[in-house]
Design a protein around this motif. Structure first.
Motif: not given
Lengths: 262, 253
Positions: A86-106, A3-7
């Motif tokens: 790219d989201v790493p292969s094997g990640v089941d939930d790409p959206a959660r992965w991006v929100v948790s590991h890439v995007l700014p968190v509180a 899966s992929g993502y764009h910031l």
């Protein structure tokens, strides 16, 4: 297949080029969706003017409707879509992965809460009334004391129009707000309380109308169902005939006062 | 043979609605589709602009912008301030930067004030024969609680092609993508009628002056007189053209 993502970055000033990553378009099972960073508009520097916050909210609302990794023209020059990652292969939930590991968190933020309030439905209502040149007939806040009632804790009706033989009580509702359910509860609660008061006092010269602004058909349906057992008239301002009738009725009622006193 | 722009802001006394830029620094491309290769620039006085060089856009586009923007200002329409800088091949058209903008979207209409302006710009677009009014050239400028429309990019207006414009006095423009389709028709009509009234009130000398100056900026002096007369002649039939334009789009009051 990965899966992929764009910031996504908000660039409030194209000259200073300050870029604030506030979300991402994430691909999950071939479908693209906007995922906002958890802190939301708390990511915006406090020094930004209120206009920038208003713009940011509008842009975020629009991004929620995107289904492809491409920005429509309507978003304008203050949103940038970064190249695909790219989201790493094997990640089941790409959206959660991006929100948790890439995007700014509180927890990495030191910003205080945004001070700029959301645009109120009463403000949007006034905007609508001004566009149609009837704002001068509409007053703010009809209170129980105006009926001689002592229900001091009862919320006032947002707007009213005084006529020679009738007073029209109005509540604007914004169908496209992201806190529609909360506003719906507030409006229906207020209206049912007022209907009950006027019935007890046998007040016969009051009419209640809700005028709906915006386009969400689902929310218009919720609104209609919520008020189906009331005597409240619902006006869908996106429908030309209803809108024109509503505007004309405001004018007619208000001008009946002039006729009465002339 | 392609015409080369000559004259320019350095040589002519500009009318009051045009700003003269003496020098500026480029700050990168405007990153929006349909931007016609526009660039952000900062003038030496710190003012910020969007620039389009005539060497890239061609003199006809410059002429269309110069005439349309000045007419818009005479009419009090919501457009950025226009500016001119450089000369000859270095001639450029500038429009003042509008901060915190999105582009038109029907979803933003409940938060957009002055929606009758969408009708007002119809009147000008019909007058100058601009058939290119899409979301990319309708800005919504963010305020504290609402958006205000602002119209940019008149480069495609036929008034920039004098030989074509003078043959189309009664032409009803076609609108491939009428951006304001979702604005309340009664607001569109009201705005268009108000703008048509304002257009009627413009003094002929002012209209001629706008056209003559714009033609001089790009070296189209021989077109100035026939183009001025064509612009004035089209004004006479403008209300019928606006009605026909709306009818074609199915917009009824």
């Amino acid at each position: 297949m990965t899966s992929g993502y764009h910031l996504l970055q908000f660039v409030p000033d194209p000259f200073a080029e300050t870029a604030i990553t506030f979300g991402a378009l994430v691909e999950t099972a071939g479908a693209w969706r906007f995922e906002p960073a958890g802190p939301g508009e708390r990511l915006l520097p406090p020094a930004l003017p209120a206009a920038a916050t208003t713009l940011f909210r509008s842009l975020v609302a629009e991004l929620h409707s995107l289904t492809a990794p491409r920005l429509p023209i309507s978003l304008g020059p203050h949103v940038r879509l970064k190249p695909r990652l790219d989201v790493p292969s094997g990640v089941d939930d790409p959206a959660r992965w991006v929100v948790s590991h890439v995007l700014p968190v509180a927890d990495v933020l030191v910003r205080s809460e945004r001070r700029h309030q959301r645009t109120r439905r009463s403000t949007l209502g006034k905007l609508f009334l001004r566009q149609h040149q009837v704002a001068k007939y509409v007053h703010a806040y009809f209170k129980p004391e105006m009926l001689g009632a002592r229900a001091h804790s009862m919320k006032p009706i947002s707007q009213y129009v005084v006529g020679g033989h009738e007073t029209m009580l109005l509540e604007p509702v914004y169908l496209d707000t992201d806190h529609f359910e909360q506003e719906l509860q507030e409006v229906t609660g207020t209206l049912f309380a007022w209907e009950s008061l006027t019935r007890r006092r046998k007040q016969q010269n009051l009419s209640f109308s809700v005028y709906a602004l915006g386009s969400s058909r689902n929310n218009l349906q919720f609104l209609s169902e919520s008020l189906s057992e009331s005597g409240v008239t619902i006006v869908d301002t996106s429908m030309q005939a209803e809108r024109q009738r509503f505007v004309a009725s405001i004018r007619t009622i208000a001008e009946s006062t002039d006729a009465l006193h002339s | 043979m392609a015409r080369r722009p000559k004259g320019g802001g350095d040589e002519l006394a500009l009318r009051e609605h045009l700003h003269r830029l003496a020098s500026w620094q480029e700050h990168g491309d405007v990153k929006v589709e349909h931007n016609n290769e526009a660039k952000y620039v900062v003038a030496d006085d710190g003012s910020k602009w969007v620039m389009k060089k005539v060497s890239i856009t061609g003199p006809n586009q410059f002429l269309a912008e110069a005439i349309s923007y000045q007419l818009a200002h005479l009419l009090g329409l919501s457009v950025p301030t226009g500016g001119v800088g450089g000369s000859g091949e270095g001639l450029a058209w500038f429009s003042s930067l509008q901060p915190t903008v999105a582009h038109y979207s029907p979803a933003r209409l409940p938060m957009t004030s002055q929606q009758a302006d969408f009708g007002r710009i119809v009147a000008l677009d019909v007058w100058v024969i601009n058939e290119d009014r899409h979301a990319g050239n309708v800005l919504l400028v963010s305020g504290d609680t609402s958006f205000t429309p602002c119209f940019i990019d008149f480069g495609s207006a036929m008034v920039g092609h004098p030989a074509d414009y003078v043959k189309r006095i009664n032409y009803v423009p076609r609108e491939a993508e009428f951006v304001a389709r979702t604005v309340a028709p009664e607001l569109l009509w009201r705005g268009a009628q108000e703008a048509a009234d304002a257009i009627d009130r413009l003094h002929e000398d002012d209209v001629r002056g706008v056209v003559v100056e714009a033609c001089a900026l790009v070296g189209f002096e021989t077109d100035a007189a026939p183009l001025s007369e064509a612009v004035l002649a089209r004004r006479v039939v403008l209300r019928e053209l606006i009605r026909a334009f709306f009818a074609r789009l199915g917009v009824t009051p």
